[in-house]
Design an enzyme around this catalytic site. Structure first.
Site, mmCIF file in Angstrom:
data_model
loop_
_atom_site.group_PDB
_atom_site.id
_atom_site.type_symbol
_atom_site.label_atom_id
_atom_site.label_comp_id
_atom_site.label_asym_id
_atom_site.label_seq_id
_atom_site.Cartn_x
_atom_site.Cartn_y
_atom_site.Cartn_z
ATOM 1 N N PRO A 92 0.819 -1.230 0.000
ATOM 2 C CA PRO A 92 0.000 0.000 0.000
ATOM 3 C C PRO A 92 0.843 1.266 0.000
ATOM 4 O O PRO A 92 0.875 2.008 0.986
ATOM 5 C CB PRO A 92 -0.820 -0.141 1.275
ATOM 6 C CG PRO A 92 0.061 -0.927 2.192
ATOM 7 C CD PRO A 92 0.849 -1.864 1.323
ATOM 8 N N CYS A 93 1.504 1.550 -1.125
ATOM 9 C CA CYS A 93 2.320 2.765 -1.191
ATOM 10 C C CYS A 93 1.450 4.011 -1.144
ATOM 11 O O CYS A 93 1.949 5.106 -0.912
ATOM 12 C CB CYS A 93 3.211 2.740 -2.432
ATOM 13 S SG CYS A 93 2.321 2.480 -3.958
#
Lengths: 191, 263
Positions: free
Chosen positions: B165-166
């Site tokens: 989950p950048c």
């Protein structure tokens, strides 16, 4: 089916679409490449690695080829060139960095990665003979495996290894001579 | 057993036992070997719409949205130089992860990344759904506190957004920063996860980047689930972690604002 019968639809598929053609190439030659890889490196798991890497390199090379080059491709000796170079390089770097404690990894030992039915199918004789291939020089082993395990004609082996046919023949005959010496007539006086 | 047809039965010397023995050493390639070379692609519904996913025998290698099939296949090939075939069946953990934003249990294939990029992505993967961390936090966690800009670049190069989950990594000034799929998609994702984005922004505008509770004596990032439970009567804002620490607060063990100490 002759090699020509196998080759033509594969080359046609490669010209059409690289990825679909690659699957055809893989299906057409995986057994011959894997057999050669297994008898060159002697271990089931290494042969899987070697075969996968050879086909990946083949794919990457094909991605850069002009359509003309693909149309004239002789896939079998071409794949064998890739395999032979890979095997020579891995064999050399393994010699420089030997793996630790190879006690249970002697070449004649049963490979844990090899499916059991495969192990059962192979005779004791086959296992012994496979192990003896390790006694040949690199050149002899390549020539003998490509000729008598992978069943390539002399001319294709010469193409694959980039040497004259006469050289291939002499590697084969020296290789077979050595194998006969190492493996004296257990089942047959001519062996 | 004959793995393939002999091309030249006469010359193969069927009466020579040695030659026959060598011929018998031919064997069939094991099943599944193609999957060592080629990846498979599949289209999966995610919270932000349809995404294309490429899978190898090691795990999920590539995920993209906003592309059609042809663009996806082309971008995969140019990045990985591997064959990509249709017809993968998505593991159930993948579909669940893309629906819920919780990616635990999804196997990822991160081969081909540089060690720095992989460290950045593994640190980002630890950020829970509904929370955010600054780029500088990642840089500190991986022991490269000065490499904040390189962290941004590595996140922008994330082969598997959503699964790593950048989008939960934002700027220290409270602005959400760039994203592989664009800033608007980043904001949409964060709002879908019910992050307190507006509150974080308002606080950042007032130079508040950490919040503490005087009942627990713990200081957090403002998006931490613990921070959001602090009642107004016990709520304290801080500009820096050092200020909070000198006021007697310790770092939260969940959001770990004092990330410089790598575990």
């Amino acid at each position: 089916m002759t090699e020509t019968d196998i080759r033509l639809p594969i080359v046609a598929a490669l010209t059409e679409d690289l990825d679909t053609g690659f699957v055809a190439l893989f299906d057409g030659y995986r057994n011959v490449v894997f057999s050669a890889a297994l008898r060159l490196c002697g271990r089931w798991a290494d042969a899987e690695d070697l075969t996968a890497e050879a086909f990946l390199r083949a794919y990457r090379a094909l991605a850069g080829y002009e359509p003309q080059r693909i149309a004239t491709l002789q896939p079998r000796p071409w794949l064998m060139t890739i395999l032979a170079n890979l095997w020579r390089n891995t064999a050399r770097s393994a010699a420089r960095h030997p793996p630790p404690a190879p006690l249970e990894q002697a070449p004649e030992a049963v490979d844990p990665a090899e499916p059991t039915e495969q192990v059962a199918e192979r005779s004791e004789t086959g296992r012994e003979l496979a192990a003896l291939l390790g006694e040949l020089t690199e050149d002899q082993r390549l020539a003998v495996v490509l000729r008598h395990v992978a069943d390539l004609p002399i001319a294709e082996i010469a193409t694959a290894l980039g040497v004259p046919e006469g050289t291939v023949k002499s590697h084969i005959s020296r290789g077979l001579k050595r194998l006969r010496l190492l493996y004296p007539g257990r089942h047959d006086e001519r062996l | 057993m004959s793995a393939f047809e002999p091309t030249d039965p006469q010359a193969s010397g069927r009466h020579d036992p040695l030659v026959a023995g060598l011929a018998a050493l031919a064997t069939d390639a094991p099943a599944g070997l193609l999957d060592r070379v080629a990846a498979r692609w599949v289209r999966v519904d995610a919270s932000i719409g349809g995404v294309y996913v490429a899978m190898t025998d090691q795990g999920i290698a590539y995920l993209r949205t906003g592309q059609d099939e042809e663009q996806f296949v082309a971008s995969y090939r140019s990045r990985f130089a591997r064959p990509l075939l249709p017809g993968g069946s998505p593991p159930s953990a993948l579909e669940r992860a893309l629906r819920t934003g919780r990616a635990a249990g999804v196997r990822l294939d991160l081969r081909g990344l540089r060690p720095f990029e992989e460290a950045v992505l593994r640190a980002a993967a630890a950020i829970p759904r509904g929370e955010m961390r600054p780029y500088a936090w990642i840089a500190e966690r991986i022991g490269r506190p000065k490499a904040v800009r390189a962290v941004g670049t590595a996140l922008g190069h994330n082969p598997v957004p959503l699964l790593i989950p950048c989008h939960r990594v934002i700027r220290s000034d409270g602005r959400i920063g760039q994203y592989v799929f664009g800033e608007r998609a980043k904001e949409r994702l964060l709002r879908m996860e019910e992050v307190n984005l507006d509150e974080v922004n308002t606080l950042a505008a007032k130079n508040v980047h950490f919040v503490g509770s005087d009942t627990t004596g713990v200081v957090c990032f403002p998006s931490c689930r613990d921070a959001r439970r602090i009642t107004p009567a016990h709520w304290h804002g801080f500009r820096t972690l050092a200020q909070a620490e000198s006021a007697g607060y310790r770092s939260c063990r969940h959001c770990r604002p004092g990330a410089a100490v790598v575990p």
